[in-house]
Design a protein around this motif. Structure first.
Motif, PDB file in Angstrom:
ATOM      1  N   HIS A 383       0.852  -1.194   0.000  1.00  0.00           N
ATOM      2  CA  HIS A 383       0.000   0.000   0.000  1.00  0.00           C
ATOM      3  C   HIS A 383       0.888   1.244   0.000  1.00  0.00           C
ATOM      4  N   THR A 384       0.700   2.120  -0.956  1.00  0.00           N
ATOM      5  CA  THR A 384       1.514   3.329  -1.029  1.00  0.00           C
ATOM      6  C   THR A 384       0.815   4.490  -0.309  1.00  0.00           C
ATOM      7  N   THR A 385       1.589   5.500   0.001  1.00  0.00           N
ATOM      8  CA  THR A 385       1.028   6.694   0.648  1.00  0.00           C
ATOM      9  C   THR A 385       0.119   7.470  -0.297  1.00  0.00           C
ATOM     10  N   ARG A 386       0.187   7.149  -1.587  1.00  0.00           N
ATOM     11  CA  ARG A 386      -0.705   7.786  -2.560  1.00  0.00           C
ATOM     12  C   ARG A 386      -2.062   7.090  -2.634  1.00  0.00           C
ATOM     13  N   GLY A 387      -2.177   5.956  -1.927  1.00  0.00           N
ATOM     14  CA  GLY A 387      -3.432   5.221  -1.930  1.00  0.00           C
ATOM     15  C   GLY A 387      -3.484   4.064  -2.897  1.00  0.00           C
ATOM     16  N   ASP A 388      -2.401   3.809  -3.634  1.00  0.00           N
ATOM     17  CA  ASP A 388      -2.358   2.672  -4.550  1.00  0.00           C
ATOM     18  C   ASP A 388      -2.130   1.376  -3.771  1.00  0.00           C
ATOM     19  N   VAL A 389      -2.625   0.258  -4.311  1.00  0.00           N
ATOM     20  CA  VAL A 389      -2.350  -1.069  -3.766  1.00  0.00           C
ATOM     21  C   VAL A 389      -1.654  -1.870  -4.865  1.00  0.00           C
TER      22      VAL A 389
END
Length: 449
Positions: A383-389
């Protein structure tokens, strides 16, 4: 019907003196990888302390070389030190629920040196040890790790005894006695993973095999059914009592090493971490991620894998080898998980430790048919801090697995890295690359004996 103990003795006694040609590359690789990791682990605290202990008690025997150097010791003591060193970094190969080569190779080399055996005979003995280990573990449907047994320490002791019985040319009766005796010398607890005692398991198994075979050769007795008895080796180890003690042995039929092979480690970490490391490294590289970009990591792994990876907040490089939190943190922070990262200094860096809580471990109940202690596949969700999985997908075989092998050049590069700073690495690799033609094992390492 011949019992299992006697069948193993007969198999060891009838083994050929040279391995099949098609297995030569695999067997060479086993010796190359093991001696590389042994040299790399030679100065680890477990090895230094063990050598001090042996020096304190003294030995008049000078039968085999210690760590390929000028120092010599009783063959059992040489196997003890060399096996411990080869496993000290947890960088040695994996198969059959444990680490076959880190037991078989040190035991075989020590006794082969003592009796003047050739490289081909040493390789043939290795094959016997592997096949006996495979026969034993194939009878157990449940992972020994779940009951607290380390398969390297228990199956390794018996497999190495069979290998040495073949190397010595013991007859079937005495070979069976050696195997039965080895069963009572075996032991090693999963609870000691992440400590100096885990590599000692490998060294102790190799040394115990030497002692068992030499005692049996003198006429020392053990029970003729020690493997299959209702109060014997297999029954005592079995986690749920479901072990098959009665089926005829498959020894001497199709070689199991052709089915399962050897898994060579790319990372000096518990093998239970390797698929997750592959997944994280691939995602980090593909998306050019930095530590600040990672909000959380989900690792989906097997139940037994999770139980082995007991160190959730490691403080030392040794503890970190059994920490999935560290494995993920290193893959994110350094974009590699190598010898340089498995140090106390790197493990205790605040930036590394800050990543530990970001890992969530989810277990799955599937079982790999080749390595029952593992799930059939592992999976990573980042999970990235940009909201991507970001999804690794199902990971079946890590790089270096028998089904996803390293190239020969990669194996040699690992050997060169392991022997960096050690005089004689290039010459040793040249010898090992033609091991089957070596007339005497004693000349390994430039004959510095």
């Amino acid at each position: 019907m011949t019992g299992l103990t006697q069948a193993i003795g007969a198999y060891a006694a009838s083994a050929p003196q040279a391995p099949p040609d098609d297995l030569l590359p695999l067997l060479r690789g086993a010796f190359i990888d093991t001696l590389g990791t042994m040299v790399a682990g030679r100065e680890e605290p477990a090895v230094t302390l063990l050598r001090a202990q042996l020096a304190e008690r003294g030995s008049t025997a000078a039968e085999a070389s210690v760590l390929l150097g000028a120092e010599r010791a009783h063959a059992a003591d040489a196997a003890l030190v060399n096996g411990t060193a080869a496993h000290a970094l947890d960088y040695d190969d994996v198969a059959l629920g444990g680490h076959p080569s880190t037991v078989l190779v040190p035991a075989i080399l020590a006794e082969a040196e003592r009796i003047g055996a050739s490289g081909a005979r040493a390789m043939a003995a290795y094959l016997v040890g592997y096949e006996v280990w495979a026969e034993l573990i194939a009878r157990e449907p449940d992972p020994l790790h779940e009951k607290g047994w380390h398969p390297t320490a228990v199956f390794g002791t018996v497999g190495a005894a069979a290998a040495l019985a073949a190397l010595h040319g013991l007859d079937a009766s005495r070979a069976a006695q050696a195997v039965a005796l080895a069963g009572s010398l075996a032991g090693g607890l999963v609870a000691n993973f992440g400590s100096m005692t885990k590599p000692l398991h490998a060294g102790r198994a190799a040394a115990s095999a030497v002692e068992a075979v030499r005692l049996a050769a003198r006429g020392f007795t053990a029970s003729s059914d020690a493997m299959e008895h209702h109060a014997g080796f297999l029954a005592a180890l079995s986690p749920k009592g479901r072990v098959d003690r009665d089926a005829p042995a498959r020894l001497g039929e199709a070689l199991r090493i052709r089915e399962t092979g050897l898994n060579v480690k790319r990372y000096p970490m518990c093998y239970a971490t390797h698929r997750t490391i592959d997944g994280v490294l691939e995602l980090v590289a593909r998306h050019d991620l930095r530590a600040a970009d990672v909000a959380a990591v989900e690792a989906h792994i097997g139940v037994t894998q999770a139980s082995m990876l007991r160190n959730h907040a490691p403080r030392t490089g040794l503890e970190a080898k059994f920490s999935l939190e560290f494995a993920v943190a290193s893959a994110v922070m350094a974009r590699r998980v190598g010898l340089a990262e498995l140090t106390d200094g790197f493990v205790t860096q605040p930036e590394v430790r800050a990543l530990f809580p970001k890992l969530r471990i989810t277990t799955r109940d599937t079982r790999c048919p080749l390595e029952p202690a593992f799930a059939e596949t592992d999976r990573v969700l980042l999970h990235t801090t940009r909201g991507d999985v970001l999804d690794s997908g199902e990971i079946r075989f890590p790089r270096g697995a028998a089904q996803n092998p390293l190239e020969e050049t990669e194996l040699h590069a690992k050997f060169a890295d392991c022997t960096r700073g050690w005089n004689g690495g290039g010459a040793l690799l040249d010898q090992l690359a033609r091991l089957e033609t070596l007339p005497a094992i004693a000349t390994l390492g430039g004959g510095r004996v």
